[in-house]
Design an enzyme around this catalytic site. Structure first.
Site, mmCIF file in Angstrom:
data_model
loop_
_atom_site.group_PDB
_atom_site.id
_atom_site.type_symbol
_atom_site.label_atom_id
_atom_site.label_comp_id
_atom_site.label_asym_id
_atom_site.label_seq_id
_atom_site.Cartn_x
_atom_site.Cartn_y
_atom_site.Cartn_z
ATOM 1 N N SER A 107 1.133 1.377 -2.993
ATOM 2 C CA SER A 107 1.656 2.036 -1.715
ATOM 3 C C SER A 107 1.669 1.178 -0.484
ATOM 4 O O SER A 107 2.322 1.604 0.491
ATOM 5 C CB SER A 107 1.479 3.460 -1.266
ATOM 6 O OG SER A 107 2.371 4.203 -2.271
ATOM 7 N N LYS A 162 -0.379 5.972 9.055
ATOM 8 C CA LYS A 162 0.345 6.603 7.982
ATOM 9 C C LYS A 162 0.301 8.149 8.123
ATOM 10 O O LYS A 162 -0.926 8.382 8.417
ATOM 11 C CB LYS A 162 0.068 6.077 6.616
ATOM 12 C CG LYS A 162 0.850 6.732 5.356
ATOM 13 C CD LYS A 162 0.502 6.051 4.238
ATOM 14 C CE LYS A 162 1.257 6.302 2.884
ATOM 15 N NZ LYS A 162 0.949 5.898 1.646
ATOM 16 N N SER A 189 4.676 3.746 -0.901
ATOM 17 C CA SER A 189 4.941 4.856 0.010
ATOM 18 C C SER A 189 4.637 4.711 1.391
ATOM 19 O O SER A 189 5.210 5.622 2.157
ATOM 20 C CB SER A 189 4.355 6.235 -0.586
ATOM 21 O OG SER A 189 2.849 6.189 -0.292
HETATM 22 N N1 GLN Z 1 4.551 4.685 -6.379
HETATM 23 C C1 GLN Z 1 3.444 4.866 -6.929
HETATM 24 C C2 GLN Z 1 3.364 6.555 -7.070
HETATM 25 O O1 GLN Z 1 4.493 7.114 -6.568
HETATM 26 C C3 GLN Z 1 2.108 4.699 -6.131
HETATM 27 C C4 GLN Z 1 2.164 5.457 -4.733
HETATM 28 C C5 GLN Z 1 0.998 5.501 -3.992
HETATM 29 O O2 GLN Z 1 0.418 4.332 -3.948
HETATM 30 N N2 GLN Z 1 0.675 6.177 -3.061
HETATM 31 O O3 GLN Z 1 2.558 7.022 -7.558
#
Ligand code: GLN
Length: 480
Positions: free
Chosen positions: A177, A78, A153
């Site tokens: 994410s 990532k 994400s």
């Molecule tokens: N969807 C969650 C957020 O936007 C988690 C994102 C993540 O785990 N990086 O904070």
């Protein structure tokens, strides 16, 4: 749908001389050429010549009997995890183009074990999002259905696995994410116990919540990756001084020793097809002899506001470093504040700006107690409840309350968007490990199930995951 060899299969085939790392790498590069124009899973790709050279070296090591644990395995990373040999953008214009001066600890660990890192994967900007649509490099599409999102994400991590553009992937998980992408792409993601995996070199979003997390197409493969990256790192003050757990040799749990419980009321938040797949999997486990029950848990239905309050407060503090001086994006004005405003105005996307403002607000004088402090209290309640419940059983919930949404379907409505994380944020607030794996399909779209154990309960999760995989037969599946 078809099946493709995973990491464990490849290692076995390399060892026996049934497959050659160069031949395999060439096949993966071919899939990338075929799928990338449609899917957009990668932000940057390593030069194919270098990938093939690395695979050739791996082949030689296998022949000489000097192969390391992940020799010749292609792992995508990532793009919020630092690499000194490829740019690291966090999918933000703010960091385009930024090449870190060092590798994240997890990247060094993969390389030392013979993995080949062949590209950096797309994500929501600074890992803030649940769909992959908030990337400055354009959204990633779901290989199972190109008009759907792959989840975020870690959108590129899920998508590249789903089209066989990588053998394994690293994501980061602050509030789900890697687990939402796993659920939406029929892959597996495991958010480890807080502190088990070093965060050194991860571009921070919500430090007290997040972990770099492995993704792959089977539970066995995720165990192999986690074993490779876990363990104490003196470069991360929050990393646990524990031995890296031994995970790769684990056998599936015996159904008779499995105790699963469902937090009362939680599955009812999910859409019908998700609920159906969830309960039918639990019935299947029960019919094999597992014990399946319910548990009352206070506070978990309010995990979401607690999570977003804390995550955004931490995000606002973390992103203060982007002021137009240290990182690529610059301002123009000779006046200090205007210069910073210009750099931030250009560098950050809309969602990131909004989150910084909200994060600053919940920490501000007069509101701090009402929001941030209240959220930390709620977090303690959720953590205590999770630790209590997981002493007696493994918690099971759906992975996501909804089926993979269409592009554009959810990003317009923040509450709807944030609600996608209702099941996943619980484990981040509590610091416990959580596994998501395929539970089934509905109209060609993947559905995931989530299991949570107590701190350092990774071996338990993996053994249960292996059993579930046997029951569902859903491992190593790819789209197309
Ligand atoms: N969807 C969650 C957020 O936007 C988690 C994102 C993540 O785990 N990086 O904070």
């Amino acid at each position: 749908m078809h099946r493709t060899p995973g990491i464990a299969d490849l290692l076995y085939a390399y060892a026996n001389g049934d497959m050659d790392p160069v031949e395999h790498a060439a096949r993966v590069l071919e899939e990338i050429r075929r799928w990338e124009p449609k899917v957009n899973a990668f932000i940057s790709l390593e030069d194919p010549e270098l990938v093939l050279e690395a695979a050739e070296d791996a082949g030689k090591r296998w022949k000489r009997g000097e192969a390391r644990p992940l020799e010749g395995i292609l792992v995508g990373v990532k793009d919020n995890i630092s690499t000194s040999f490829l740019p690291t953008t966090a999918a933000s214009r703010m960091l385009d183009p930024y090449v870190p001066p060092y590798n994240a600890t997890v990247v060094d660990r993969l390389l030392e074990r013979g993995a080949i890192i062949h590209g950096k994967l797309n994500l929501d900007e600074f890992a803030m999002g649940s769909t992959g649509e908030f990337s400055a490099f354009g959204p990633t599409r779901n290989p199972w259905s190109l008009d759907r999102v792959p989840g975020g994400s870690s959108s590129g991590s899920g998508a590249c696995l789903a089209y066989a553009g990588c053998d394994g992937a690293l994501g980061s998980d602050t509030g789900g994410s890697v687990r939402l992408p796993a659920a939406y792409t029929a892959t597996v993601g495991l958010k480890p116990t807080y502190g088990l995996v070093s965060r050194r070199g991860l571009i921070p979003y919500g430090n007290s919540l997040e972990q770099i997390s492995p993704m792959a197409r089977s539970v066995r493969d995720v165990a192999l990756l986690l074993e490779a990256i876990a363990g104490w790192d003196p470069g991360d003050a929050t990393s646990l001084r524990t031995e890296a757990p031994s995970l790769s040799g684990l056998k599936p749990a015996e159904p008779g020793e499995v105790r699963v419980c469902v937090p009362r009321g939680l599955p009812e938040l999910a859409e019908e097809p998700v609920r159906k797949a969830f309960y039918s999997l639990l019935e299947r486990l029960e019919s094999e002899g597992a014990s399946v029950g319910e548990v009352e848990m206070r506070g978990v239905e309010r995990a979401l506001p607690a999570y977003y309050t804390i995550a955004l407060a931490e995000a606002a503090s973390n992103l203060a470093r982007y002021d137009g001086t240290l990182y690529p994006m610059r301002g123009e004005s000779g006046e200090y504040w205007r210069y910073i405003a210009q750099a931030r105005g250009r560098g950050f996307g809309f969602e990131v700006k909004k989150r910084i403002l909200m994060g600053v607000y919940v920490l501000s004088e007069g509101y701090r107690d009402e929001y941030y402090v209240a959220a930390t209290r709620l977090r303690r309640l959720v953590r205590d409840e999770v630790l209590r419940a997981t002493r007696g059983c493994i918690l099971a919930t759906p992975a996501s309350p909804v089926m993979p949404p269409r592009l554009g379907e959810r990003i317009g409505d923040p509450l709807k968007l944030y609600a996608m994380d209702a099941y996943t944020v619980i484990a981040n607030l509590a610091g416990v490990p959580a596994l998501v794996q395929p539970a089934g399909f509905h109209e060609g779209l993947p559905i995931g199930v989530q299991f949570m154990a107590g701190r350092l309960g990774e071996p338990q999760l993996i053994r249960l995951g292996l059993l579930v995989e046997e029951l569902t037969g859903l491992a190593e599946v790819v789209a197309g």
